[in-house]
Design an enzyme around this catalytic site. Structure first.
Site, PDB file in Angstrom:
ATOM      1  N   GLY A   1       0.831  -1.199   0.000  1.00  0.00           N
ATOM      2  CA  GLY A   1       0.000   0.000   0.000  1.00  0.00           C
ATOM      3  C   GLY A   1       0.867   1.251   0.000  1.00  0.00           C
ATOM      4  O   GLY A   1       1.305   1.709  -1.037  1.00  0.00           O
TER       5      GLY A   1
ATOM      6  N   SER B   1       6.493  -4.367  -2.413  1.00  0.00           N
ATOM      7  CA  SER B   1       6.072  -2.987  -2.634  1.00  0.00           C
ATOM      8  C   SER B   1       6.258  -2.201  -1.329  1.00  0.00           C
ATOM      9  O   SER B   1       7.356  -2.218  -0.774  1.00  0.00           O
ATOM     10  CB  SER B   1       4.639  -2.962  -3.162  1.00  0.00           C
ATOM     11  OG  SER B   1       4.316  -1.709  -3.711  1.00  0.00           O
ATOM     12  N   TRP B   2       5.235  -1.500  -0.820  1.00  0.00           N
ATOM     13  CA  TRP B   2       5.402  -0.822   0.459  1.00  0.00           C
ATOM     14  C   TRP B   2       5.819  -1.799   1.544  1.00  0.00           C
ATOM     15  O   TRP B   2       6.605  -1.464   2.444  1.00  0.00           O
ATOM     16  CB  TRP B   2       4.118  -0.106   0.876  1.00  0.00           C
ATOM     17  CG  TRP B   2       4.085   0.169   2.355  1.00  0.00           C
ATOM     18  CD1 TRP B   2       3.348  -0.474   3.304  1.00  0.00           C
ATOM     19  CD2 TRP B   2       4.894   1.131   3.070  1.00  0.00           C
ATOM     20  NE1 TRP B   2       3.628   0.033   4.559  1.00  0.00           N
ATOM     21  CE2 TRP B   2       4.572   1.016   4.439  1.00  0.00           C
ATOM     22  CE3 TRP B   2       5.845   2.067   2.674  1.00  0.00           C
ATOM     23  CZ2 TRP B   2       5.157   1.809   5.419  1.00  0.00           C
ATOM     24  CZ3 TRP B   2       6.436   2.869   3.652  1.00  0.00           C
ATOM     25  CH2 TRP B   2       6.092   2.730   5.002  1.00  0.00           C
TER      26      TRP B   2
ATOM     27  N   ASP C   1       8.938  -3.464 -14.170  1.00  0.00           N
ATOM     28  CA  ASP C   1       8.150  -2.840 -13.108  1.00  0.00           C
ATOM     29  C   ASP C   1       8.244  -1.331 -13.303  1.00  0.00           C
ATOM     30  O   ASP C   1       9.245  -0.699 -12.951  1.00  0.00           O
ATOM     31  CB  ASP C   1       8.708  -3.247 -11.741  1.00  0.00           C
ATOM     32  CG  ASP C   1       7.875  -2.738 -10.577  1.00  0.00           C
ATOM     33  OD1 ASP C   1       7.125  -1.757 -10.767  1.00  0.00           O
ATOM     34  OD2 ASP C   1       7.983  -3.308  -9.480  1.00  0.00           O
TER      35      ASP C   1
ATOM     36  N   HIS D   1       5.224  -4.939 -11.795  1.00  0.00           N
ATOM     37  CA  HIS D   1       5.058  -4.762 -10.359  1.00  0.00           C
ATOM     38  C   HIS D   1       4.189  -5.858  -9.743  1.00  0.00           C
ATOM     39  O   HIS D   1       4.416  -6.270  -8.601  1.00  0.00           O
ATOM     40  CB  HIS D   1       4.437  -3.393 -10.087  1.00  0.00           C
ATOM     41  CG  HIS D   1       4.530  -2.963  -8.660  1.00  0.00           C
ATOM     42  ND1 HIS D   1       5.721  -2.595  -8.061  1.00  0.00           N
ATOM     43  CD2 HIS D   1       3.573  -2.845  -7.696  1.00  0.00           C
ATOM     44  CE1 HIS D   1       5.496  -2.279  -6.795  1.00  0.00           C
ATOM     45  NE2 HIS D   1       4.207  -2.414  -6.544  1.00  0.00           N
TER      46      HIS D   1
END
Length: 323
Positions: free
Chosen positions: A47, A119-120, A275, A303
């Site tokens: 996120g 990701s986050w 990505d 991604h």
């Protein structure tokens, strides 16, 4: 457990779950599934603000892993929910989330755990591990990010050179920003507006841009951002813009500069060559600074990954299950 190579494990349900009081009026939802006596592993979702999904459980052998999942502050089943404009975002920072992870570890009686997330989730994993390396057994990251301001600028400005039509619309969502002004901070301010229509419009514009960045990737189902339920979508945008407008409260380049603190922790990094949201260079720089990490580059993936990314992650988690 028998399964075809590269195939995820069957769906499983939690055998324990609860709400952890982390202070500041926040309750963090957690759940545990798999083998109560298995190797501890923590899933750190992305996120920021996406919440954890049941599908993530299927990356872990339920006979060999004790899998812990949690919804970070303000999202998923944690309360208060960031979609509520009354929810106070002052107590939702990277440092707060690291402290929450430690509280959860102590609550569950775990000495060390494997960390998994992309990701986050990658940023939060690295920040936690560099602060508490003695509590981490291994790390597996698909889609590497460190949330440097340069990475944020790429995602919300630089990649607009590839999607100029969508970026013009994203920029038009905050007409008060002039020239090279901070679009992310402007969206963060709009997500704090007392006007529900302003927040809804900012949410829609943000999600349309995020979906545009992922538009060249293959995925099933609704768009990854715009297709989320309304409250989840609004919480995601509010939390994302809050974190990114503050550079995740990290010094620029901090996580790569301090990667030497991860010495002795085996790591597997898996990253798609195409990505567009998080270019490969970040994973490349991280693996050069982290002596015990290995990087697998997936040609043709982005991604969101794909079958080859899934296989690489499963292979790493299966290998670490035996250690």
């Amino acid at each position: 457990m028998d399964r075809e190579p590269g195939e995820k494990y069957p769906p499983i349900e939690p055998y324990d779950q609860g709400m952890l009081d982390v202070g500041d009026g926040n309750l963090v939802h957690w759940e545990v599934c798999g083998n109560p006596d298995g190797k501890p592993a923590l899933v750190v979702h992305g996120g920021p603000g996406s919440g954890c999904g049941a599908h993530t459980r299927q990356y872990f052998d339920p006979d060999r892993y004790r899998v812990v999942l949690f919804d970070q502050r303000g999202c998923g089943r944690s309360t208060p929910h960031a979609s509520d404009p009354a929810a106070d975002m002052r107590h939702n920072t990277t440092a707060h989330l690291i402290a929450d992870m430690e509280r959860l570890r102590v609550r569950l009686g775990i000495e060390k755990w494997l960390l998994y997330g992309g990701s986050w989730g990658s940023t939060l994993i690295l920040a936690y591990a560099e602060e508490h390396p003695e509590r981490v057994s291994e790390i597996v990251i698909p889609a590497v990010t460190t949330t440097r301001r340069s990475e944020i600028d790429w995602l919300y400005r630089g990649v607009g050179k590839i999607f100029p039509e969508a970026w013009d619309l994203f920029r038009a969502g905050v007409p008060e920003v002039a020239g090279d002004g901070d679009l992310v901070a402007a969206y963060a301010r709009r997500m704090e507006s007392p006007d529900a229509a302003v927040r809804a419009r900012a949410t829609a514009d943000w999600c349309a841009w995020e979906d545009a960045v992922l538009s060249q990737e293959t995925y099933s189902g609704p768009p990854p951002y715009s297709g989320r339920p309304g409250s989840a979508r609004q919480a995601l945008v509010r939390i994302c813009s809050h974190y990114f407008s503050h550079g995740a409260w990290l010094e620029e380049g901090q996580l790569i500069r301090n990667a030497g603190r991860l010495a002795g922790i085996p790591g597997v990094l898996v990253h798609g060559r195409f990505d567009l949201g998080g270019p490969l260079i970040t994973a490349w720089e991280l693996v050069k600074a982290w002596p015990d990490a290995e990087l697998t580059v997936i040609d043709g993936a982005g991604h969101l990954g794909g079958p080859a990314t899934t296989r690489a992650v499963l292979e790493a988690l299966d290998r670490f299950a035996a250690q």
